[in-house]
Design a protein around this motif. Structure first.
Motif, PDB file in Angstrom:
ATOM      1  N   ARG A 150     -71.060  42.962 -28.525  1.00  0.00           N
ATOM      2  CA  ARG A 150     -70.429  41.757 -27.967  1.00  0.00           C
ATOM      3  C   ARG A 150     -68.914  41.900 -27.972  1.00  0.00           C
ATOM      4  O   ARG A 150     -68.240  41.512 -27.013  1.00  0.00           O
ATOM      5  CB  ARG A 150     -70.833  40.541 -28.796  1.00  0.00           C
ATOM      6  CG  ARG A 150     -70.308  39.210 -28.258  1.00  0.00           C
ATOM      7  CD  ARG A 150     -70.115  38.219 -29.357  1.00  0.00           C
ATOM      8  NE  ARG A 150     -69.116  38.664 -30.321  1.00  0.00           N
ATOM      9  CZ  ARG A 150     -68.800  37.969 -31.408  1.00  0.00           C
ATOM     10  NH1 ARG A 150     -69.414  36.839 -31.690  1.00  0.00           N
ATOM     11  NH2 ARG A 150     -67.853  38.420 -32.235  1.00  0.00           N
ATOM     12  N   ASN A 151     -68.381  42.471 -29.057  1.00  0.00           N
ATOM     13  CA  ASN A 151     -66.940  42.706 -29.117  1.00  0.00           C
ATOM     14  C   ASN A 151     -66.492  43.646 -28.004  1.00  0.00           C
ATOM     15  O   ASN A 151     -65.418  43.479 -27.420  1.00  0.00           O
ATOM     16  CB  ASN A 151     -66.562  43.293 -30.473  1.00  0.00           C
ATOM     17  CG  ASN A 151     -66.766  42.314 -31.605  1.00  0.00           C
ATOM     18  OD1 ASN A 151     -66.912  41.115 -31.382  1.00  0.00           O
ATOM     19  ND2 ASN A 151     -66.790  42.817 -32.820  1.00  0.00           N
ATOM     20  N   ASP A 152     -67.318  44.653 -27.722  1.00  0.00           N
ATOM     21  CA  ASP A 152     -66.979  45.612 -26.673  1.00  0.00           C
ATOM     22  C   ASP A 152     -66.925  44.929 -25.306  1.00  0.00           C
ATOM     23  O   ASP A 152     -66.108  45.297 -24.456  1.00  0.00           O
ATOM     24  CB  ASP A 152     -68.008  46.744 -26.640  1.00  0.00           C
ATOM     25  CG  ASP A 152     -67.886  47.654 -27.853  1.00  0.00           C
ATOM     26  OD1 ASP A 152     -66.820  47.619 -28.493  1.00  0.00           O
ATOM     27  OD2 ASP A 152     -68.840  48.376 -28.156  1.00  0.00           O
ATOM     28  N   VAL A 153     -67.810  43.968 -25.089  1.00  0.00           N
ATOM     29  CA  VAL A 153     -67.796  43.226 -23.823  1.00  0.00           C
ATOM     30  C   VAL A 153     -66.460  42.500 -23.665  1.00  0.00           C
ATOM     31  O   VAL A 153     -65.822  42.553 -22.608  1.00  0.00           O
ATOM     32  CB  VAL A 153     -68.960  42.218 -23.769  1.00  0.00           C
ATOM     33  CG1 VAL A 153     -68.806  41.291 -22.556  1.00  0.00           C
ATOM     34  CG2 VAL A 153     -70.294  42.951 -23.681  1.00  0.00           C
ATOM     35  N   ILE A 154     -66.029  41.840 -24.734  1.00  0.00           N
ATOM     36  CA  ILE A 154     -64.775  41.084 -24.684  1.00  0.00           C
ATOM     37  C   ILE A 154     -63.580  42.012 -24.503  1.00  0.00           C
ATOM     38  O   ILE A 154     -62.682  41.758 -23.688  1.00  0.00           O
ATOM     39  CB  ILE A 154     -64.618  40.246 -25.966  1.00  0.00           C
ATOM     40  CG1 ILE A 154     -65.736  39.201 -26.044  1.00  0.00           C
ATOM     41  CG2 ILE A 154     -63.254  39.567 -26.014  1.00  0.00           C
ATOM     42  CD1 ILE A 154     -65.749  38.417 -27.332  1.00  0.00           C
ATOM     43  N   SER A 155     -63.570  43.126 -25.262  1.00  0.00           N
ATOM     44  CA  SER A 155     -62.431  44.044 -25.177  1.00  0.00           C
ATOM     45  C   SER A 155     -62.356  44.713 -23.809  1.00  0.00           C
ATOM     46  O   SER A 155     -61.267  44.848 -23.228  1.00  0.00           O
ATOM     47  CB  SER A 155     -62.525  45.104 -26.273  1.00  0.00           C
ATOM     48  OG  SER A 155     -63.689  45.895 -26.129  1.00  0.00           O
ATOM     49  N   THR A 156     -63.497  45.124 -23.268  1.00  0.00           N
ATOM     50  CA  THR A 156     -63.492  45.774 -21.953  1.00  0.00           C
ATOM     51  C   THR A 156     -63.102  44.792 -20.860  1.00  0.00           C
ATOM     52  O   THR A 156     -62.376  45.145 -19.919  1.00  0.00           O
ATOM     53  CB  THR A 156     -64.875  46.379 -21.642  1.00  0.00           C
ATOM     54  OG1 THR A 156     -65.231  47.289 -22.682  1.00  0.00           O
ATOM     55  CG2 THR A 156     -64.856  47.127 -20.323  1.00  0.00           C
ATOM     56  N   ALA A 157     -63.571  43.545 -20.972  1.00  0.00           N
ATOM     57  CA  ALA A 157     -63.185  42.524 -19.996  1.00  0.00           C
ATOM     58  C   ALA A 157     -61.677  42.281 -20.047  1.00  0.00           C
ATOM     59  O   ALA A 157     -61.027  42.091 -19.008  1.00  0.00           O
ATOM     60  CB  ALA A 157     -63.939  41.225 -20.269  1.00  0.00           C
ATOM     61  N   ALA A 158     -61.099  42.301 -21.272  1.00  0.00           N
ATOM     62  CA  ALA A 158     -59.653  42.121 -21.408  1.00  0.00           C
ATOM     63  C   ALA A 158     -58.894  43.290 -20.776  1.00  0.00           C
ATOM     64  O   ALA A 158     -57.865  43.102 -20.117  1.00  0.00           O
ATOM     65  CB  ALA A 158     -59.290  41.989 -22.880  1.00  0.00           C
ATOM     66  N   VAL A 159     -59.400  44.511 -20.971  1.00  0.00           N
ATOM     67  CA  VAL A 159     -58.774  45.690 -20.366  1.00  0.00           C
ATOM     68  C   VAL A 159     -58.816  45.596 -18.848  1.00  0.00           C
ATOM     69  O   VAL A 159     -57.825  45.877 -18.153  1.00  0.00           O
ATOM     70  CB  VAL A 159     -59.478  46.976 -20.844  1.00  0.00           C
ATOM     71  CG1 VAL A 159     -58.975  48.185 -20.057  1.00  0.00           C
ATOM     72  CG2 VAL A 159     -59.227  47.187 -22.324  1.00  0.00           C
TER      73      VAL A 159
END
Length: 251
Positions: A150-159
């Motif tokens: 879930r954290n990866d989803v948020i971080s990738t969306a931010a990138v």
């Protein structure tokens, strides 16, 4: 063990694939946030290996040296995953600060956007997949892995958002977005660390569990009361309890 092996294998394959795709996109675009996201996926693959090994070891039967089994190894696997999340968060923060201090242009392309969008979709599926398995078998390690996805989803969306904004406005947000993602990952890692440490430290049982045990014991004929309930957690599905039972002296 079978569920853990399945989750670990899926995590290794998916994360290695995403890592390779993001490394290519990061090199082509010159984006530190995309490259850092690729390194994050590589660490996730390592976490999946830890989870896989942890489940294999925790499935070992009890022996003379470990009469209560080896299921606590799964908690150690979850602890290792949380530590890796914290390490990645620190590295991402360092990369973000360097990019803020020394900004450089980012070459955004359709390929980079497609890779990041694909990563978001895969990670959403992995989060749901691991959360479902974790709840089914009561696994702290899989719950931690699901939260990491879930954290990866948020971080990738931010990138992805930073790349789009940079392309449209020429605002250098790559470093700032990487720093924000790092902060979120660190906050999440501390939460996961706490959740996996509590069973190892011997946290108190929940009120629901103690009430259930008390009601169950009191349901037997001749039992007048209970006290000194002790619950020991030796891993998922491996909890042992002892309790003093009060009965009439003549019985």
């Amino acid at each position: 063990a079978a569920y853990g092996k399945l989750a670990g294998t899926v995590g290794i394959v998916c994360n290695l694939f995403l890592c390779a795709a993001k490394v290519a996109a990061g090199v082509l675009s010159g984006s530190v946030s995309i490259t850092a996201d690729a390194v994050n996926n590589l660490s996730d693959a390592s976490s999946s290996i830890i989870t896989l090994v942890g489940f294999r070891l925790s499935a070992k039967p009890a022996d003379e040296e470990h009469p209560y089994g080896h299921a606590r190894i799964e908690y150690l696997a979850g602890l290792a995953v949380s530590v890796m999340i914290l390490v990645i968060g620190i590295e991402l923060a360092r990369s973000g600060i360097e990019r803020i201090l020394h900004p450089s242009p980012v070459s955004f392309s359709v390929v980079s956007a497609a890779v990041l969008a694909l990563s978001i979709g895969v990670k959403l599926w992995m989060a749901a997949f691991n959360r479902g398995l974790g709840k089914r078998i009561g696994s702290a390690a899989l719950e931690a892995t699901a939260m990491d996805s879930r954290n990866d989803v948020i971080s990738t969306a931010a990138v992805l958002a930073a790349c789009v904004i940079d392309r449209m406005t020429h605002w250098a947000l790559d470093g700032w977005m990487g720093l924000a993602v790092a902060g979120f990952i660190l906050w999440s890692g501390v939460g996961i660390l706490k959740d996996t440490m509590n069973p190892l430290l011997g946290e108190a049982p929940s009120e629901e569990l103690t009430a259930y045990i008390g009601k169950k014991v009191m349901s037997y004929e001749g039992v007048l009361g209970t006290h000194d309930l002790m619950v020991h957690d030796y891993g998922p599905g491996r909890r042992f309890a002892s309790v003093h039972v009060e009965m009439a002296a003549e019985e």
